[in-house]
Design a protein around this motif. Structure first.
Motif, PDB file in Angstrom:
ATOM      1  N   PRO A  35      40.076  89.491  30.592  1.00  0.00           N
ATOM      2  CA  PRO A  35      41.060  88.397  30.636  1.00  0.00           C
ATOM      3  C   PRO A  35      40.530  87.086  30.098  1.00  0.00           C
ATOM      4  CG  PRO A  35      41.017  89.598  32.719  1.00  0.00           C
ATOM      5  CD  PRO A  35      39.849  90.065  31.910  1.00  0.00           C
ATOM      6  N   LEU A  36      39.209  86.851  30.198  1.00  0.00           N
ATOM      7  CA  LEU A  36      38.644  85.602  29.697  1.00  0.00           C
ATOM      8  C   LEU A  36      38.744  85.508  28.191  1.00  0.00           C
ATOM      9  CD1 LEU A  36      35.425  85.413  31.918  1.00  0.00           C
ATOM     10  CD2 LEU A  36      37.584  84.212  32.239  1.00  0.00           C
ATOM     11  N   PHE A  37      38.661  86.642  27.509  1.00  0.00           N
ATOM     12  CA  PHE A  37      38.746  86.638  26.054  1.00  0.00           C
ATOM     13  C   PHE A  37      40.189  86.672  25.567  1.00  0.00           C
ATOM     14  CE2 PHE A  37      34.484  88.393  26.787  1.00  0.00           C
ATOM     15  CZ  PHE A  37      33.736  87.552  25.978  1.00  0.00           C
ATOM     16  N   ILE A  38      41.070  87.291  26.341  1.00  0.00           N
ATOM     17  CA  ILE A  38      42.436  87.453  25.864  1.00  0.00           C
ATOM     18  C   ILE A  38      43.293  86.223  26.131  1.00  0.00           C
ATOM     19  CG2 ILE A  38      43.420  88.486  27.974  1.00  0.00           C
ATOM     20  CD1 ILE A  38      44.942  90.395  26.171  1.00  0.00           C
ATOM     21  N   SER A  39      42.962  85.449  27.196  1.00  0.00           N
ATOM     22  CA  SER A  39      43.791  84.295  27.543  1.00  0.00           C
ATOM     23  C   SER A  39      43.820  83.219  26.479  1.00  0.00           C
ATOM     24  CB  SER A  39      43.319  83.698  28.875  1.00  0.00           C
ATOM     25  OG  SER A  39      43.570  84.602  29.920  1.00  0.00           O
ATOM     26  N   PRO A  40      42.677  82.812  25.877  1.00  0.00           N
ATOM     27  CA  PRO A  40      42.756  81.776  24.841  1.00  0.00           C
ATOM     28  C   PRO A  40      43.612  82.166  23.659  1.00  0.00           C
ATOM     29  CG  PRO A  40      40.500  82.054  25.620  1.00  0.00           C
ATOM     30  CD  PRO A  40      41.291  83.174  26.195  1.00  0.00           C
ATOM     31  N   ALA A  41      43.709  83.448  23.376  1.00  0.00           N
ATOM     32  CA  ALA A  41      44.503  83.878  22.218  1.00  0.00           C
ATOM     33  C   ALA A  41      45.985  83.635  22.439  1.00  0.00           C
ATOM     34  CB  ALA A  41      44.261  85.368  21.949  1.00  0.00           C
ATOM     35  N   PHE A  42      46.397  83.594  23.708  1.00  0.00           N
ATOM     36  CA  PHE A  42      47.809  83.416  24.023  1.00  0.00           C
ATOM     37  C   PHE A  42      48.117  82.005  24.492  1.00  0.00           C
ATOM     38  CE2 PHE A  42      47.676  88.129  25.217  1.00  0.00           C
ATOM     39  CZ  PHE A  42      48.029  88.494  23.939  1.00  0.00           C
ATOM     40  N   ALA A  43      47.174  81.116  24.483  1.00  0.00           N
ATOM     41  CA  ALA A  43      47.381  79.782  25.041  1.00  0.00           C
ATOM     42  C   ALA A  43      48.425  78.999  24.257  1.00  0.00           C
ATOM     43  CB  ALA A  43      46.065  79.021  25.077  1.00  0.00           C
ATOM     44  N   ASP A  44      48.332  79.022  22.933  1.00  0.00           N
ATOM     45  CA  ASP A  44      49.262  78.243  22.120  1.00  0.00           C
ATOM     46  C   ASP A  44      50.708  78.717  22.252  1.00  0.00           C
ATOM     47  OD1 ASP A  44      46.847  77.803  19.460  1.00  0.00           O
ATOM     48  OD2 ASP A  44      47.224  76.623  21.270  1.00  0.00           O
ATOM     49  N   PRO A  45      50.993  80.040  22.195  1.00  0.00           N
ATOM     50  CA  PRO A  45      52.381  80.484  22.391  1.00  0.00           C
ATOM     51  C   PRO A  45      52.937  80.064  23.737  1.00  0.00           C
ATOM     52  CG  PRO A  45      51.061  82.249  21.462  1.00  0.00           C
ATOM     53  CD  PRO A  45      50.115  81.151  21.822  1.00  0.00           C
ATOM     54  N   LEU A  98      57.907  82.303  36.308  1.00  0.00           N
ATOM     55  CA  LEU A  98      56.852  83.304  36.399  1.00  0.00           C
ATOM     56  C   LEU A  98      55.505  82.656  36.679  1.00  0.00           C
ATOM     57  CD1 LEU A  98      56.186  86.347  36.077  1.00  0.00           C
ATOM     58  CD2 LEU A  98      55.725  85.883  33.657  1.00  0.00           C
ATOM     59  N   ASP A  99      55.269  81.504  36.075  1.00  0.00           N
ATOM     60  CA  ASP A  99      54.017  80.780  36.302  1.00  0.00           C
ATOM     61  C   ASP A  99      53.885  80.379  37.766  1.00  0.00           C
ATOM     62  OD1 ASP A  99      51.610  79.384  35.314  1.00  0.00           O
ATOM     63  OD2 ASP A  99      52.711  77.573  35.843  1.00  0.00           O
ATOM     64  N   ALA A 100      55.009  80.015  38.396  1.00  0.00           N
ATOM     65  CA  ALA A 100      54.972  79.606  39.803  1.00  0.00           C
ATOM     66  C   ALA A 100      54.905  80.797  40.746  1.00  0.00           C
ATOM     67  CB  ALA A 100      56.195  78.750  40.125  1.00  0.00           C
ATOM     68  N   PHE A 101      55.634  81.872  40.436  1.00  0.00           N
ATOM     69  CA  PHE A 101      55.748  82.983  41.376  1.00  0.00           C
ATOM     70  C   PHE A 101      54.656  84.035  41.225  1.00  0.00           C
ATOM     71  CE2 PHE A 101      59.683  81.125  42.432  1.00  0.00           C
ATOM     72  CZ  PHE A 101      60.056  81.649  43.650  1.00  0.00           C
ATOM     73  N   THR A 102      53.733  83.829  40.342  1.00  0.00           N
ATOM     74  CA  THR A 102      52.544  84.683  40.301  1.00  0.00           C
ATOM     75  C   THR A 102      51.348  83.957  40.901  1.00  0.00           C
ATOM     76  OG1 THR A 102      52.165  83.947  38.012  1.00  0.00           O
ATOM     77  CG2 THR A 102      53.277  86.067  38.337  1.00  0.00           C
ATOM     78  N   ASP A 103      51.604  82.825  41.525  1.00  0.00           N
ATOM     79  CA  ASP A 103      50.556  82.047  42.182  1.00  0.00           C
ATOM     80  C   ASP A 103      50.775  82.115  43.689  1.00  0.00           C
ATOM     81  OD1 ASP A 103      48.463  79.657  41.270  1.00  0.00           O
ATOM     82  OD2 ASP A 103      49.279  79.405  43.291  1.00  0.00           O
ATOM     83  N   PRO A 104      49.730  82.280  44.476  1.00  0.00           N
ATOM     84  CA  PRO A 104      49.925  82.400  45.935  1.00  0.00           C
ATOM     85  C   PRO A 104      50.482  81.151  46.591  1.00  0.00           C
ATOM     86  CG  PRO A 104      47.585  82.271  45.373  1.00  0.00           C
ATOM     87  CD  PRO A 104      48.325  82.449  44.086  1.00  0.00           C
ATOM     88  N   ALA A 105      50.396  80.007  45.925  1.00  0.00           N
ATOM     89  CA  ALA A 105      50.849  78.756  46.545  1.00  0.00           C
ATOM     90  C   ALA A 105      52.329  78.791  46.891  1.00  0.00           C
ATOM     91  CB  ALA A 105      50.545  77.583  45.612  1.00  0.00           C
ATOM     92  N   THR A 129      49.781  85.743  28.996  1.00  0.00           N
ATOM     93  CA  THR A 129      48.884  84.634  29.307  1.00  0.00           C
ATOM     94  C   THR A 129      48.968  84.286  30.781  1.00  0.00           C
ATOM     95  OG1 THR A 129      49.181  83.741  27.090  1.00  0.00           O
ATOM     96  CG2 THR A 129      48.337  82.243  28.755  1.00  0.00           C
ATOM     97  N   ILE A 130      50.190  84.287  31.315  1.00  0.00           N
ATOM     98  CA  ILE A 130      50.366  83.967  32.733  1.00  0.00           C
ATOM     99  C   ILE A 130      49.786  85.072  33.613  1.00  0.00           C
ATOM    100  CG2 ILE A 130      52.093  83.607  34.530  1.00  0.00           C
ATOM    101  CD1 ILE A 130      53.883  82.355  32.380  1.00  0.00           C
ATOM    102  N   LEU A 131      50.101  86.316  33.302  1.00  0.00           N
ATOM    103  CA  LEU A 131      49.683  87.426  34.152  1.00  0.00           C
ATOM    104  C   LEU A 131      48.183  87.682  34.103  1.00  0.00           C
ATOM    105  CD1 LEU A 131      52.577  89.962  33.462  1.00  0.00           C
ATOM    106  CD2 LEU A 131      52.363  88.323  35.342  1.00  0.00           C
ATOM    107  N   LEU A 132      47.546  87.380  32.968  1.00  0.00           N
ATOM    108  CA  LEU A 132      46.118  87.663  32.797  1.00  0.00           C
ATOM    109  C   LEU A 132      45.252  86.421  32.971  1.00  0.00           C
ATOM    110  CD1 LEU A 132      46.334  90.084  29.730  1.00  0.00           C
ATOM    111  CD2 LEU A 132      46.140  90.672  32.155  1.00  0.00           C
ATOM    112  N   ASP A 133      45.804  85.375  33.558  1.00  0.00           N
ATOM    113  CA  ASP A 133      45.029  84.163  33.789  1.00  0.00           C
ATOM    114  C   ASP A 133      43.937  84.444  34.828  1.00  0.00           C
ATOM    115  OD1 ASP A 133      44.068  81.626  34.117  1.00  0.00           O
ATOM    116  OD2 ASP A 133      45.808  80.864  35.205  1.00  0.00           O
TER     117      ASP A 133
END
Length: 243
Positions: free
Chosen positions: A13-23, A76-83, A141-145
């Motif tokens: 996930p550390l390598f794949i996340s930067p590739a999806f950051a811009d989209p 999705l960004d909010a509901f995949t976070d435990p907060a 990007t959200i799921l593999l953060d």
């Protein structure tokens, strides 16, 4: 060899996340099709997690997340976070949280909110997103953060989670529930539900053509179909044979 395999799975996930950051940034920062209410945007003292919880528990805004692919990414960004689930757990222990939700159901904004689903532009945007690779990249990007995954791993030792347990064991919490029927806000909800004006305003909003985007679209001479056309369709004249 097994240790190397495990290490590669952890670092993937550390390598794949930067590739999806811009989209992700380009899709989330764009303006959504349906804006949330103004009162949910301007209060700086309310956290983003609380704003999303407010939208989901308010019947006048709870469909906002799925009326646009961009809104969905924020959801999705909010509901995949435990907060967000900690916030809901805290609200589940508050009797007035249920009163606010039920009160919003009686608001004329509830039928207006659900009638927005008749807007064909919503489905048009989803169809375009389904064919857009950037949308899937943003979801990945959200799921593999890795930071998000770490927050889930650390949830059992999260102070906020233990605060929920402490609130549930607090006798004052159950005293609130025992006194909830006599609370002025609860009594106001009962009065609002029994008021004939509430039903009249709700039904008026339900049958108001202005609250139905589908009815506002121009029709065509071909069967009165509600589609938007720049020019009306004109049936060509039949050809004639000269003898």
């Amino acid at each position: 060899m097994k240790q190397k395999k495990y290490l590669s799975l952890v670092l993937f996930p550390l390598f794949i996340s930067p590739a999806f950051a811009d989209p992700l940034a380009s899709l989330i920062e764009a303006e959504p099709l349906v804006q949330p209410p103004a009162e949910l945007q301007v209060d700086d003292e309310i956290t983003a997690t609380q704003r999303f919880a407010d939208r989901c528990t308010d019947f006048t805004t709870n469909g906002w997340a799925f009326k646009s692919p961009r809104n969905f990414l924020k959801w999705l960004d909010a509901f995949t976070d435990p907060a967000i689930f900690i916030e809901f757990a805290n609200r589940s222990l508050d009797p007035q949280a249920y009163v606010r939700t039920l009160s919003s159901m009686l608001d004329p904004g509830t039928p207006r909110n659900h009638l927005e689903w008749t807007n064909p532009e919503i489905y048009n945007q989803w169809a375009q997103a389904a064919a857009e690779p950037q949308f899937y990249s943003a979801v990945n990007t959200i799921l593999l953060d890795p930071g998000r995954l770490m927050r889930w791993v650390m949830l059992p030792v999260d102070e906020r989670a233990w605060n929920v347990v402490g609130t549930a064991l607090n006798p004052n919490t159950w005293v609130k529930w025992l006194n909830a029927p006599n609370d002025p806000k609860t009594q106001a909800l009962f009065a609002k539900a029994a008021d004939p004006e509430t039903s009249r305003r709700w039904l008026a909003a339900l049958v108001d053509p202005k609250n139905t985007p589908w009815l506002d679209l121009p029709s065509t001479p071909e069967g009165e179909q509600p589609v938007s056309l720049k020019k009306p369709l004109i049936k060509p004249e039949a050809g004639k044979l000269s003898i």
